[in-house]
Design an enzyme around this catalytic site. Structure first.
Site, PDB file in Angstrom:
ATOM      1  N   GLY A  93     -10.873 -52.693  87.911  1.00  0.00           N
ATOM      2  CA  GLY A  93     -10.758 -52.664  86.456  1.00  0.00           C
ATOM      3  C   GLY A  93     -11.511 -53.760  85.721  1.00  0.00           C
ATOM      4  O   GLY A  93     -11.686 -53.664  84.507  1.00  0.00           O
ATOM      5  N   GLY A 145     -14.627 -54.500  86.247  1.00  0.00           N
ATOM      6  CA  GLY A 145     -16.061 -54.203  86.272  1.00  0.00           C
ATOM      7  C   GLY A 145     -16.548 -53.757  84.896  1.00  0.00           C
ATOM      8  O   GLY A 145     -15.878 -53.964  83.880  1.00  0.00           O
ATOM      9  N   TYR A 193     -24.525 -47.200  99.298  1.00  0.00           N
ATOM     10  CA  TYR A 193     -23.807 -46.796  98.075  1.00  0.00           C
ATOM     11  C   TYR A 193     -23.878 -45.277  97.913  1.00  0.00           C
ATOM     12  O   TYR A 193     -22.856 -44.613  97.677  1.00  0.00           O
ATOM     13  CB  TYR A 193     -24.465 -47.504  96.895  1.00  0.00           C
ATOM     14  N   LYS A 220     -20.915 -42.445  98.104  1.00  0.00           N
ATOM     15  CA  LYS A 220     -20.609 -41.549  96.979  1.00  0.00           C
ATOM     16  C   LYS A 220     -20.622 -40.079  97.420  1.00  0.00           C
ATOM     17  O   LYS A 220     -19.803 -39.283  96.962  1.00  0.00           O
ATOM     18  CB  LYS A 220     -21.586 -41.774  95.817  1.00  0.00           C
TER      19      LYS A 220
HETATM   20  C1  AKB Z   1     -26.341 -48.697  90.046  1.00  0.00           C
HETATM   21  O1  AKB Z   1     -27.422 -48.960  89.521  1.00  0.00           O
HETATM   22  O2  AKB Z   1     -26.073 -48.942  91.227  1.00  0.00           O
HETATM   23  C2  AKB Z   1     -25.308 -47.992  89.201  1.00  0.00           C
HETATM   24  C3  AKB Z   1     -25.406 -46.523  89.362  1.00  0.00           C
HETATM   25  C4  AKB Z   1     -26.467 -45.771  88.693  1.00  0.00           C
HETATM   26  O3  AKB Z   1     -24.644 -45.948  90.057  1.00  0.00           O
HETATM   27  N1  AKB Z   1     -25.433 -48.373  87.834  1.00  0.00           N
END
Ligand code: AKB
Length: 342
Positions: free
Chosen positions: A32, A34, A164, A168
């Site tokens: 929260g 962020g 990342y 996701k």
């Molecule tokens: C990032 O740049 O990692 C984030 C996103 C686009 O998921 N802002």
């Protein structure tokens, strides 16, 4: 073993019980502190009351940062602690923001796996155990170099090359699996966000962060060194649209959501286009380019624009801010904040 309640089970979820009794939902936001948490909390608190929206993060909130309601220090990788919070606070809806973003994820791969994947498993199992409604964003990071880059549809090739992005895609697929599983039927909701521009909160560790940092540097120093090439075109959105869209998707009746993962789009621009727009307010702004190969490679693997027609069709999504309105609003807010700090 945790006792898991199923939607087909013999008792109603707390969310359903509160809804039937006309009470507002009790909402927990992870991650929260962020870029998005405090603004979302403010919006939800104005609807449901300050005490019904609990902000949480794995670090302590500095004074004033958690807004007008409760804050709990809580690490999403600690299942038992999180379980206690959800149970004791009578949580109905969970908004899961805790994540390491794209650039920092490449520097801390093990931690990204622990937080982004392990943390999501915990949240999803609690969603199932307590029959919660779960909103967890995905992003343009869930796409990769083999994804069609223009007007990228919801269903397409997803072979991201960052941890990342991999985490996701994992969120999207596991959330959808738990939703369609006949015994779990978890109310999972996921919107793919573009880069988000915000004037009151700072992003950290992302590839799109330049689009916020440039405002501060332009106003304070009249200079900015950009780590992406001037022609790198990426999808972006102003935070007010992002928060409104999130609340709209949270509210949408479940049977209206024909899918569980939707692209959410607004506008796209390159650093060069943003500089030109910002120079309308800071005419002396000078920008040079020192390319960071890691972030440039990530940006080059992401779409230039997203197709969000399914979100518009199913839950009425429509952005309000374009590049000009976003730039004007960001400039005004950051000028005001800088003046306040003087
Ligand atoms: C990032 O740049 O990692 C984030 C996103 C686009 O998921 N802002």
């Amino acid at each position: 073993m945790h006792a898991i309640a199923t939607r087909r089970g013999s008792f109603l979820g707390s969310s359903m019980r509160r809804w039937l009794s006309g009470k507002p939902p009790r909402i927990l936001i992870t991650g929260g502190l962020g870029q998005l948490g405090t603004e979302l909390a403010q919006c939800l608190r104005s609807k449901y009351g300050n005490d019904n929206v609990i902000l949480s993060d794995n670090k302590e909130a500095e004074s004033g940062t958690s807004g007008s309601g409760p804050f709990i220090r809580c690490d999403v990788t600690d299942f038992d602690y999180l379980d206690g919070v959800v149970k004791n606070e009578g949580i109905d809806w969970l908004v899961h923001f805790a994540t390491l973003l794209s650039a920092i994820g490449e520097k801390k791969v093990d931690e990204a796996i622990r937080v982004n994947i392990g943390g999501f498993h915990n949240v999803l199992n609690l969603t199932r155990k307590y029959n919660l409604r779960l909103f967890c964003p995905s992003t343009i990071g869930a796409f990769g170099p083999s994804t069609p880059r223009i007007d990228t549809p919801d269903l397409t090739i997803q072979r991201p090359n960052t941890i990342y992005g991999v985490s996701k895609v994992h969120v999207e697929l596991l959330g959808e699996y738990y939703h369609q599983h006949p015994e779990y039927q978890v109310d999972f909701r996921c919107a793919r966000f573009p880069g988000i521009l915000s004037g009151n909160t700072l992003p950290g560790g992302g590839t799109t962060d330049y689009a916020v940092h440039i405002f501060y540097e332009a106003i304070k120093r009249g200079r900015y060194t950009c780590y992406l090439r001037p022609d790198t075109r990426l999808p972006m959105m102003y935070i007010d649209d992002c928060i409104r869209g999130t609340v709209e998707m949270l509210h949408a009746p479940s049977d209206q959501l024909k899918m569980r993962t939707y692209n959410m789009a607004a506008f796209s621009f390159t650093p060069d286009q943003l500089v030109k727009e910002l120079q309308k307010y800071v005419p002396h702004l000078k920008v040079d380019y020192v390319i960071d190969p890691v972030r440039q490679k990530i940006a080059d693997s992401w779409p230039e624009s997203l197709n969000d027609s399914n979100a518009t069709r199913d839950w009425g999504w429509k952005h309000d801010y374009d590049l000009a309105k976003t730039t004007r609003t960001m400039y005004d807010i950051i000028m005001r904040n800088i003046d306040k700090d003087k």
